[in-house]
Design an enzyme around this catalytic site. Sequence first.
Site, mmCIF file in Angstrom:
data_model
loop_
_atom_site.group_PDB
_atom_site.id
_atom_site.type_symbol
_atom_site.label_atom_id
_atom_site.label_comp_id
_atom_site.label_asym_id
_atom_site.label_seq_id
_atom_site.Cartn_x
_atom_site.Cartn_y
_atom_site.Cartn_z
ATOM 1 N N SER A 219 0.841 -1.187 0.000
ATOM 2 C CA SER A 219 0.000 0.000 0.000
ATOM 3 C C SER A 219 0.884 1.248 0.000
ATOM 4 O O SER A 219 1.743 1.386 -0.860
ATOM 5 C CB SER A 219 -0.941 -0.063 1.203
ATOM 6 O OG SER A 219 -2.061 0.724 1.017
ATOM 7 N N ASP A 445 -8.588 -4.254 -6.375
ATOM 8 C CA ASP A 445 -8.122 -3.690 -5.105
ATOM 9 C C ASP A 445 -8.881 -2.387 -4.849
ATOM 10 O O ASP A 445 -8.857 -1.488 -5.675
ATOM 11 C CB ASP A 445 -6.615 -3.425 -5.189
ATOM 12 C CG ASP A 445 -5.997 -3.015 -3.867
ATOM 13 O OD1 ASP A 445 -6.630 -2.236 -3.126
ATOM 14 O OD2 ASP A 445 -4.870 -3.454 -3.579
ATOM 15 N N HIS A 473 -7.286 -5.964 -0.858
ATOM 16 C CA HIS A 473 -6.162 -5.040 -0.841
ATOM 17 C C HIS A 473 -4.851 -5.798 -0.686
ATOM 18 O O HIS A 473 -4.621 -6.437 0.332
ATOM 19 C CB HIS A 473 -6.344 -4.053 0.313
ATOM 20 C CG HIS A 473 -5.324 -2.963 0.354
ATOM 21 N ND1 HIS A 473 -4.827 -2.361 -0.778
ATOM 22 C CD2 HIS A 473 -4.704 -2.367 1.403
ATOM 23 C CE1 HIS A 473 -3.955 -1.433 -0.424
ATOM 24 N NE2 HIS A 473 -3.851 -1.423 0.884
#
Length: 507
Positions: A219, A445, A473
Amino acid sequence: MRLRRTAAALAALTLFTTACSGAGAKSGDAGGSGGRPATGAPTGSAKPGTGLAWAACGGEFECAKLGVPLDHDKPDGEKIEISVIRLPATGDRIGSILINPGGPGASGVDYARNARSVLSDAVRARFDVVGFDPRGVGQSSPVRCLPPDELDAFNSLDSSPDSPAEITALEEGARRYVAGCQERSGKLLAHVGTVDAAKDMDLLREALGDERLTYLGKSYGTELGAVYADLFPSRVRALVLDGAVDPSLSPLEMNATQARGFEVALDAFLQDCLATAACPFHGTVRSAHDQIVELLREADQRPLTNKIGDRRQVGEPWMVLGIATPLYDRQAWPYLRQAFAQALKGDGTTLLRLADVLIDRKRDGTYSNQTEANTAINCVDASFPRTSSAFATAARESLRDAPLFGPYIMWGGLPCAYWPVKEKPHDKIDAPGAAPILVVGTERDPATPYEWAKSLADQLSSGVLVDFDGDGHTAYRSGSTCVDRLVDDYLINLLVPKDGVQCPKIG
């Protein structure tokens, strides 16, 4: 940004779902492609570094503090400390692998304590797993802004305002928040950006005794890794950037893309939900989506019941957070079905508990500093508009493609309009001369849309894209044996897959 670009939420979400059901990991899939060996990248040092004073800190873990300059432009000036943790390799050690779960604002120390689920047995055998709290985060000179009750009030503000009075309330709340950050953490605010954290990471690499960096960032951690590669391309051994952020986008462009990503993920959830008898919705994905939007509108006027026992009203802001949280992980979809079933009957308790997972609010009402660090790092990293009218325009425009998440995400950046220090963006990233860098993107995602991974891989001079046809994710260690095998071979053996290789959908 209130919907954080973080894989750390997944760890907390796993605890939430395990506590509810004892659910385990999914079975994997098959697939993959041949690769080529990376060149010009040594395997690292076989000797652990001696630049840190390690002490036992529970189980097999060791902890230490790394002193770094508050201002890297003044290396002999005031120092701050970075908290570091490691789990020693279990086999024939190659070196260290640094890991970061994202955020910005998530604790890398806490993430490393979950090393046995974050990394495969094969990787843990060959590397010391090293986590650290970036500056301003967790145990590393944390940014603080507001006490818990005021954070509750801030998170309760109506962030899809539909009247001048509600816009004024948002503006006043954002200003109070910023004033609290300035009062409690003013000295830090100019020095918590990603460039500063990347420079800290290089000092940590050196203290660990590794010639070049081996790293897994998820991320926002992909942005940290990419900035590191751009600053120190010759010191890259192997970087895995999973759930990539696109640093070329402006903040509002990024917010718009992320909002659409959450809408896509919600529709994927609804399609799955409508195929089950337990689904509280009927009809089509579109009609179910419209029903959720209407549910939020009604709760904006008449909040849902809160059976947790605190004073929070479960209105639209908490509901959006609660809906977003399970979209990070397909395994949590059954709990979103349950939460919607309750919400349609007027009970918002499960949505509120899910929201608390995402923003790291504890059962006793206290918070980690994830929210405050997230704001501080985002505001110094990028050039946000300086007027609320720009956010209002962006929120209106977002309704077309993201009617549920758009306004919430757009208005979430409003504190940056009043931020007291000048931003220090690092927009252009290409890392010329770096060893091959693996960029992993998941097609559905919600928090870091797949198009960001494609863009980052293109921007990096040595970027290699891995495409996972999946939900949720990030991809590594999420159930895809294809992704896991490609990442492990790259980290351990420096075997680089073919650019654009696709890993198939699980099941």
